[in-house]
Design an enzyme around this catalytic site. Structure first.
Site, PDB file in Angstrom:
ATOM      1  N   ASN A 177      -2.405  -2.397   1.120  1.00 14.80           N
ATOM      2  CA  ASN A 177      -3.299  -2.765   0.017  1.00 14.80           C
ATOM      3  C   ASN A 177      -3.138  -4.265  -0.219  1.00 14.80           C
ATOM      4  O   ASN A 177      -2.137  -4.702  -0.786  1.00 14.80           O
ATOM      5  CB  ASN A 177      -2.894  -1.958  -1.236  1.00 14.80           C
ATOM      6  CG  ASN A 177      -3.632  -2.403  -2.480  1.00 14.80           C
ATOM      7  OD1 ASN A 177      -4.638  -3.115  -2.401  1.00 14.80           O
ATOM      8  ND2 ASN A 177      -3.151  -1.980  -3.638  1.00 14.80           N
ATOM      9  N   LYS A 183      -4.768  -6.122  -2.118  1.00 19.78           N
ATOM     10  CA  LYS A 183      -5.096  -6.489  -3.513  1.00 19.78           C
ATOM     11  C   LYS A 183      -6.030  -7.709  -3.528  1.00 19.78           C
ATOM     12  O   LYS A 183      -6.846  -7.858  -2.629  1.00 19.78           O
ATOM     13  CB  LYS A 183      -3.821  -6.734  -4.320  1.00 19.78           C
ATOM     14  CG  LYS A 183      -2.830  -5.585  -4.198  1.00 19.78           C
ATOM     15  CD  LYS A 183      -1.746  -5.637  -5.229  1.00 19.78           C
ATOM     16  CE  LYS A 183      -0.716  -4.563  -4.927  1.00 19.78           C
ATOM     17  NZ  LYS A 183       0.241  -4.390  -6.011  1.00 19.78           N
ATOM     18  N   HIS A 211      -5.712   3.222  -8.542  1.00 15.27           N
ATOM     19  CA  HIS A 211      -4.487   2.416  -8.456  1.00 15.27           C
ATOM     20  C   HIS A 211      -4.030   2.071  -9.873  1.00 15.27           C
ATOM     21  O   HIS A 211      -4.855   1.841 -10.757  1.00 15.27           O
ATOM     22  CB  HIS A 211      -4.751   1.141  -7.643  1.00 15.27           C
ATOM     23  CG  HIS A 211      -3.493   0.410  -7.309  1.00 15.27           C
ATOM     24  ND1 HIS A 211      -2.863  -0.413  -8.203  1.00 15.27           N
ATOM     25  CD2 HIS A 211      -2.734   0.410  -6.189  1.00 15.27           C
ATOM     26  CE1 HIS A 211      -1.761  -0.897  -7.642  1.00 15.27           C
ATOM     27  NE2 HIS A 211      -1.664  -0.415  -6.424  1.00 15.27           N
ATOM     28  N   GLU A 267      -2.966  -0.544 -11.141  1.00 16.79           N
ATOM     29  CA  GLU A 267      -3.477  -1.817 -11.677  1.00 16.79           C
ATOM     30  C   GLU A 267      -4.883  -1.633 -12.228  1.00 16.79           C
ATOM     31  O   GLU A 267      -5.266  -2.267 -13.207  1.00 16.79           O
ATOM     32  CB  GLU A 267      -3.435  -2.900 -10.588  1.00 16.79           C
ATOM     33  CG  GLU A 267      -2.002  -3.365 -10.336  1.00 16.79           C
ATOM     34  CD  GLU A 267      -1.715  -3.836  -8.934  1.00 16.79           C
ATOM     35  OE1 GLU A 267      -2.658  -4.123  -8.168  1.00 16.79           O
ATOM     36  OE2 GLU A 267      -0.520  -3.906  -8.577  1.00 16.79           O
ATOM     37  N   GLU A 306       2.726   6.696  -6.656  1.00 14.59           N
ATOM     38  CA  GLU A 306       3.165   5.322  -6.890  1.00 14.59           C
ATOM     39  C   GLU A 306       3.740   5.198  -8.299  1.00 14.59           C
ATOM     40  O   GLU A 306       2.987   4.958  -9.258  1.00 14.59           O
ATOM     41  CB  GLU A 306       1.978   4.361  -6.756  1.00 14.59           C
ATOM     42  CG  GLU A 306       1.338   4.357  -5.384  1.00 14.59           C
ATOM     43  CD  GLU A 306       0.746   2.992  -5.069  1.00 14.59           C
ATOM     44  OE1 GLU A 306       1.212   2.389  -4.100  1.00 14.59           O
ATOM     45  OE2 GLU A 306      -0.137   2.528  -5.795  1.00 14.59           O
ATOM     46  N   GLY A 331       5.495  -3.630  -6.991  1.00 16.59           N
ATOM     47  CA  GLY A 331       5.642  -5.083  -7.055  1.00 16.59           C
ATOM     48  C   GLY A 331       6.917  -5.546  -7.734  1.00 16.59           C
ATOM     49  O   GLY A 331       7.066  -6.728  -8.052  1.00 16.59           O
ATOM     50  N   SER A 349       7.150  -0.975  -3.719  1.00 20.22           N
ATOM     51  CA  SER A 349       8.205  -1.794  -3.109  1.00 20.22           C
ATOM     52  C   SER A 349       8.699  -1.241  -1.776  1.00 20.22           C
ATOM     53  O   SER A 349       9.899  -1.291  -1.482  1.00 20.22           O
ATOM     54  CB  SER A 349       9.371  -1.990  -4.090  1.00 20.22           C
ATOM     55  OG  SER A 349       8.924  -2.683  -5.239  1.00 20.22           O
TER      56      SER A 349
HETATM   57  C1  PEP Z   1       0.714  -1.115  -4.420  1.00 18.42           C
HETATM   58  O1  PEP Z   1       0.177  -2.008  -5.036  1.00 18.42           O
HETATM   59  O2  PEP Z   1       0.080  -0.097  -4.116  1.00 18.42           O
HETATM   60  C2  PEP Z   1       2.109  -1.287  -4.066  1.00 18.42           C
HETATM   61  C3  PEP Z   1       2.780  -0.239  -3.689  1.00 18.42           C
HETATM   62  O3  PEP Z   1       2.633  -2.546  -4.177  1.00 18.42           O
HETATM   63  P1  PEP Z   1       4.086  -3.043  -3.682  1.00 18.42           P
HETATM   64  O4  PEP Z   1       4.283  -2.496  -2.302  1.00 18.42           O
HETATM   65  O5  PEP Z   1       4.003  -4.529  -3.701  1.00 18.42           O
HETATM   66  O6  PEP Z   1       5.075  -2.489  -4.639  1.00 18.42           O
END
Ligand code: PEP
Length: 251
Positions: free
Chosen positions: A9, A11, A95, A97, A167, A173, A213
């Protein structure tokens, strides 16, 4: 057997030339990997150019969001037929976000998933609790709410094309991933929910990615878990090297 799926992703990162460079580097390094399904999700502005690169390769194209109407006066939105037309086979919905900053709800996630399925695009439906939920012992309640309401009204047939991404918001992040035990516990719970909502066959065949992460040094232990079928990768998908290592860590 569930095929492992690793999705990047990107973003709101990467202009067109940066996207082309990244897609080319990933394609070059992973051209011979067939065991893992590999998906890249660039921003809307790069979809067309990245599609040119991944077309007829082992890399699939995904989008990061969609609107549920097909066309019309919805300024700023992009529809599922448009995503299909530009070559998307996957699309992330719900997601955290988008839930946090753009008012995404289970209801809108549900409408988006249905619109994508109508077009033959596979939704990657994101679910997961916030830190405050986990601290208040509400992890399972939140997961249940997200899963049951985001997937409401889908058929067993639809579910063959749905990927779920667990998630935990506190892991996105932050550099702090869920432990393999925490991930496994949540994924197992999601599979049990799918059994209740649909049936055992749907539950056993549904792919559940972990996101939060994920890095080259933790993918092996996460993917070793019985109910972890892949990863949705944010930060570590923005450079070819870590993303390639994550994919290779699943082989
Ligand atoms: C994400 O945004 O779906 C995500 C898992 O981000 P990160 O890997 O940076 O934690």
């Amino acid at each position: 057997m569930r095929r492992v799926i690793i999705a990047g992703n990107w973003k709101m990162n990467k202009n067109i030339s940066e996207s082309i460079d990244l897609a080319n580097a990933i394609k070059r390094s992973l051209y011979n990997v067939e065991e893992v399904e590999i998906v890249v999700c660039p921003p809307f502005t790069s979809l067309s150019d990245v599609n040119e690169i991944v077309l007829e390769s082992n890399i699939k194209l995904g989008a990061q969001d969609v609107y549920w109407e097909k066309e019309g006066a919805f300024t700023g939105e992009v529809s599922s037929p448009m995503l299909k037309n530009v070559g998307c086979e996957y699309c992330i919905v719900g997601h955290s976000e988008r839930r946090q900053f753009f008012g995404e709800t289970n209801e809108t996630v549900n409408k988006k998933a249905k619109a994508l399925l109508k077009e033959g695009i596979m939704p990657i439906v994101c679910v997961g609790e916030k830190l405050e939920d986990r601290k208040a012992n509400k992890t399972f309640d939140v997961i249940k709410d997200h899963v049951t309401n985001s997937l409401a009204g889908l058929t067993k047939e639809d579910m063959r094309k749905v990927v779920i991404a667990y998630e935990p918001v506190w892991a996105i992040g932050t550099g702090v991933n869920a432990t393999k035990e925490q991930a496994q516990e949540a994924h197992k719970y999601i599979r049990a929910l799918l059994k209740d909502m649909f049936d055992g066959t749907v539950a056993e065949s549904a792919r559940i990615q972990y996101g939060g992460s994920v890095k080259p040094d933790n993918i092996k232990e996460l993917i070793s878990q019985e109910d972890v079928d892949g990863a949705l990768v944010g930060g570590a998908s923005l450079k070819a090297d870590p993303f390639v290592q994550i994919v290779r860590g699943c082989l």
